[in-house]
Scaffold this active site. Sequence first.
Site, PDB file in Angstrom:
ATOM      1  N   ASN A  28      16.323 -13.964 -24.703  1.00 29.67           N
ATOM      2  CA  ASN A  28      14.555 -15.040 -24.957  1.00 29.67           C
ATOM      3  C   ASN A  28      14.795 -16.294 -24.900  1.00 29.67           C
ATOM      4  OD1 ASN A  28      15.336 -12.866 -27.398  1.00 29.67           O
ATOM      5  ND2 ASN A  28      12.657 -13.558 -27.680  1.00 29.67           N
ATOM      6  N   HIS A  80       6.303 -15.206 -27.487  1.00 32.96           N
ATOM      7  CA  HIS A  80       7.846 -15.110 -27.565  1.00 32.96           C
ATOM      8  C   HIS A  80       7.928 -14.629 -26.241  1.00 32.96           C
ATOM      9  CE1 HIS A  80      10.663 -11.315 -29.926  1.00 32.96           C
ATOM     10  NE2 HIS A  80      10.741 -11.728 -28.336  1.00 32.96           N
ATOM     11  N   ARG A 132      18.669 -11.074 -34.598  1.00 33.29           N
ATOM     12  CA  ARG A 132      18.564 -10.226 -34.162  1.00 33.29           C
ATOM     13  C   ARG A 132      17.976  -9.480 -32.583  1.00 33.29           C
ATOM     14  NH1 ARG A 132      14.242  -7.466 -31.412  1.00 33.29           N
ATOM     15  NH2 ARG A 132      13.001  -8.971 -31.809  1.00 33.29           N
ATOM     16  N   ASP A 133      16.945 -10.474 -31.967  1.00 32.12           N
ATOM     17  CA  ASP A 133      16.806 -10.360 -30.812  1.00 32.12           C
ATOM     18  C   ASP A 133      18.257  -9.846 -30.065  1.00 32.12           C
ATOM     19  OD1 ASP A 133      15.244 -10.022 -28.055  1.00 32.12           O
ATOM     20  OD2 ASP A 133      13.718 -10.457 -28.421  1.00 32.12           O
ATOM     21  N   HIS A 160      10.535 -14.176 -22.933  1.00 28.24           N
ATOM     22  CA  HIS A 160      12.038 -13.341 -22.428  1.00 28.24           C
ATOM     23  C   HIS A 160      12.110 -14.381 -21.227  1.00 28.24           C
ATOM     24  CE1 HIS A 160      14.157 -10.550 -25.255  1.00 28.24           C
ATOM     25  NE2 HIS A 160      12.446 -10.504 -25.724  1.00 28.24           N
ATOM     26  N   CYS A 179      16.390  -6.316 -24.866  1.00 26.67           N
ATOM     27  CA  CYS A 179      15.865  -5.071 -26.081  1.00 26.67           C
ATOM     28  C   CYS A 179      16.554  -4.018 -25.234  1.00 26.67           C
ATOM     29  CB  CYS A 179      14.452  -5.228 -25.952  1.00 26.67           C
ATOM     30  SG  CYS A 179      14.298  -3.646 -26.515  1.00 26.67           S
TER      31      CYS A 179
HETATM   32  P1  HMG Z   1      12.839   8.859 -34.566  1.00 28.19           P
HETATM   33  O1  HMG Z   1      14.151   9.288 -34.053  1.00 28.19           O
HETATM   34  O2  HMG Z   1      11.373   9.598 -33.975  1.00 28.19           O
HETATM   35  O3  HMG Z   1      12.871   8.799 -35.710  1.00 28.19           O
HETATM   36  O4  HMG Z   1      13.213   7.599 -34.265  1.00 28.19           O
HETATM   37  P2  HMG Z   1      12.372  10.681 -37.312  1.00 28.19           P
HETATM   38  O5  HMG Z   1      11.637   9.443 -37.929  1.00 28.19           O
HETATM   39  O6  HMG Z   1      12.207  11.102 -36.772  1.00 28.19           O
HETATM   40  O7  HMG Z   1      14.403   9.986 -37.563  1.00 28.19           O
HETATM   41  C1  HMG Z   1      15.026  10.649 -37.422  1.00 28.19           C
HETATM   42  C2  HMG Z   1      16.425  10.244 -37.672  1.00 28.19           C
HETATM   43  O8  HMG Z   1      16.045   8.423 -37.953  1.00 28.19           O
HETATM   44  C3  HMG Z   1      16.792  10.229 -39.228  1.00 28.19           C
HETATM   45  O9  HMG Z   1      18.237  10.464 -39.379  1.00 28.19           O
HETATM   46  C4  HMG Z   1      16.169   9.373 -39.994  1.00 28.19           C
HETATM   47  O10 HMG Z   1      16.754   9.059 -41.380  1.00 28.19           O
HETATM   48  C5  HMG Z   1      16.246   8.481 -39.434  1.00 28.19           C
HETATM   49  P3  HMG Z   1      19.054  11.803 -39.367  1.00 28.19           P
HETATM   50  O11 HMG Z   1      17.955  12.947 -40.242  1.00 28.19           O
HETATM   51  O12 HMG Z   1      19.031  12.657 -37.909  1.00 28.19           O
HETATM   52  O13 HMG Z   1      20.444  11.708 -39.779  1.00 28.19           O
HETATM   53  N1  HMG Z   1      15.974   6.811 -39.431  1.00 28.19           N
HETATM   54  C6  HMG Z   1      15.963   5.807 -39.726  1.00 28.19           C
HETATM   55  N2  HMG Z   1      17.418   5.134 -39.943  1.00 28.19           N
HETATM   56  C7  HMG Z   1      17.589   4.077 -40.719  1.00 28.19           C
HETATM   57  N3  HMG Z   1      16.293   3.143 -40.406  1.00 28.19           N
HETATM   58  C8  HMG Z   1      15.333   3.513 -39.821  1.00 28.19           C
HETATM   59  C9  HMG Z   1      14.860   4.899 -39.513  1.00 28.19           C
HETATM   60  N4  HMG Z   1      14.422   5.750 -39.195  1.00 28.19           N
HETATM   61  C10 HMG Z   1      14.428   7.056 -38.937  1.00 28.19           C
HETATM   62  N5  HMG Z   1      14.512   3.087 -40.205  1.00 28.19           N
HETATM   63  C11 HMG Z   1      12.896   5.445 -34.952  1.00 28.19           C
HETATM   64  C12 HMG Z   1      12.655   6.473 -34.579  1.00 28.19           C
HETATM   65  C13 HMG Z   1      11.212   3.648 -34.768  1.00 28.19           C
HETATM   66  C14 HMG Z   1      13.602   4.921 -35.954  1.00 28.19           C
HETATM   67  C15 HMG Z   1      14.339   4.858 -33.795  1.00 28.19           C
HETATM   68  O14 HMG Z   1      12.980   5.536 -32.485  1.00 28.19           O
HETATM   69  C16 HMG Z   1      14.103   3.435 -33.603  1.00 28.19           C
HETATM   70  O15 HMG Z   1      14.825   2.870 -34.532  1.00 28.19           O
HETATM   71  N6  HMG Z   1      14.005   2.278 -33.156  1.00 28.19           N
HETATM   72  C17 HMG Z   1      14.279   0.790 -32.806  1.00 28.19           C
HETATM   73  C18 HMG Z   1      14.292   0.496 -30.980  1.00 28.19           C
HETATM   74  C19 HMG Z   1      14.432  -1.355 -31.626  1.00 28.19           C
HETATM   75  O16 HMG Z   1      14.884  -1.790 -32.863  1.00 28.19           O
HETATM   76  N7  HMG Z   1      14.271  -1.825 -30.425  1.00 28.19           N
HETATM   77  C20 HMG Z   1      14.891  -3.224 -30.556  1.00 28.19           C
HETATM   78  C21 HMG Z   1      13.798  -3.605 -31.371  1.00 28.19           C
HETATM   79  S1  HMG Z   1      12.305  -4.146 -30.501  1.00 28.19           S
HETATM   80  C22 HMG Z   1      11.498  -5.383 -29.162  1.00 28.19           C
HETATM   81  O17 HMG Z   1      13.438  -5.849 -29.283  1.00 28.19           O
HETATM   82  C23 HMG Z   1      10.885  -5.730 -29.122  1.00 28.19           C
HETATM   83  C24 HMG Z   1      10.732  -7.300 -29.833  1.00 28.19           C
HETATM   84  O18 HMG Z   1      11.578  -8.848 -29.453  1.00 28.19           O
HETATM   85  C25 HMG Z   1       9.274  -8.555 -28.263  1.00 28.19           C
HETATM   86  C26 HMG Z   1       9.231  -7.684 -26.918  1.00 28.19           C
HETATM   87  O19 HMG Z   1      10.372  -8.805 -27.080  1.00 28.19           O
HETATM   88  O20 HMG Z   1       8.946  -7.286 -26.992  1.00 28.19           O
HETATM   89  C27 HMG Z   1      10.526  -7.529 -31.354  1.00 28.19           C
HETATM   90 MG    MG Z   2      12.400  -9.667 -27.659  1.00 30.10          MG
END
Ligand code: HMG
Ligand code: MG
Length: 302
Positions: free
Chosen positions: A249, A207, A15-16, A209, A240
Amino acid sequence: MKLPAKVKLVDVGPRDGLQNEKQPVPAAVKIELVHRLQDAGLKNIEVTSFVSPKWVPQMADNAEVMAGIQRQPGVCYSVLTPNMQGFEAALDSRPDEIVVFAAASEAFSQRNINCSIAESIERFRPVVEAARARGIHVRGAMSCTVGCPYEGEIAPARVEMLARLMKGIGVQHVGVADTIGVGTPLKVQRALEATLRHFDINDVSGHFHDTYGQALANTLASLEMGVWQFDTSVAGLGGCPYAKGATGNVATEDVVYLLHGMEIETGIDLDKLIDAGKFISDFLGRQPGSRAATALLNKRAG
Ligand code: HMG
Ligand code: MG
């Protein structure tokens, strides 16, 4: 110094690790990676995320990957779910654990999940409730607990606030993330202390990096506090897309080498793990981002 006798590692590589790769990685390769990790003894694997494919295209094959895994009993397969839409989409995949993810920094919250910290907590509330009602374990990831790519240094009070909010909505375990790898041991310990005001030591993980090469030192500093659970990434994959410049990581291989060298059990076969890291690194066309793996692969070759 009293260190834990046993450590639990969650490999977040699929995933990450892979979320940040620009080149397409076929679902079959991701599935093979998960298989190799479980064969190496990993009991906790973060497989994918049910996020918007527009935001993170690499994770668009989430359901296909989850469906393709031949599950081993005793292995916990987790997925990220940022909202109810993601949680509902994840349900068919029968995750053992879901991860909601928030940040200790407002700017990062906005960039990563397009809402404020307070809004994110309100989005997670029904997700946590629905997951727990189904007996699915809920982990929370807390990003930017030491530093933020947009706001700079993050005060422990911010981390304490986020941990309190996570606890308040029923999150069962939190990971203290140094998203951009800027942390050094004392700063990481302060972030952990802030978290431990709301979560038991058995419900907290690290966690880290490794952007600045501090992740192993930060792992040891955490172990010294009694923290015994860590997210690590095979071959040091990771990053990310919304944290520019952040690298992977800490490599699972390096952490396993560290722990086994200190006679701390992990249940992981380092040789098989190195093979898993080599497999995915070969696919990506680069050397494994693990010093221990590189050294041991050189030794094998020689
Ligand atoms: P948004 O645009 O604000 O969402 O995104 P919305 O609710 O306004 O919806 C807009 C569109 O997104 C719609 O589609 C929804 O259906 C769709 P449209 O009508 O335009 O075709 N949508 C989705 N589609 C699939 N799955 C969903 C979903 N939700 C809405 N769950 C949202 C908000 C949170 C969805 C967006 O910002 C997003 O997907 N962000 C993810 C970012 C991400 O994955 N970052 C990496 C992971 S975090 C990380 O790596 C950190 C970590 O490792 C710890 C660390 O190291 O810090 C965990
Ligand atoms: Mg991370």
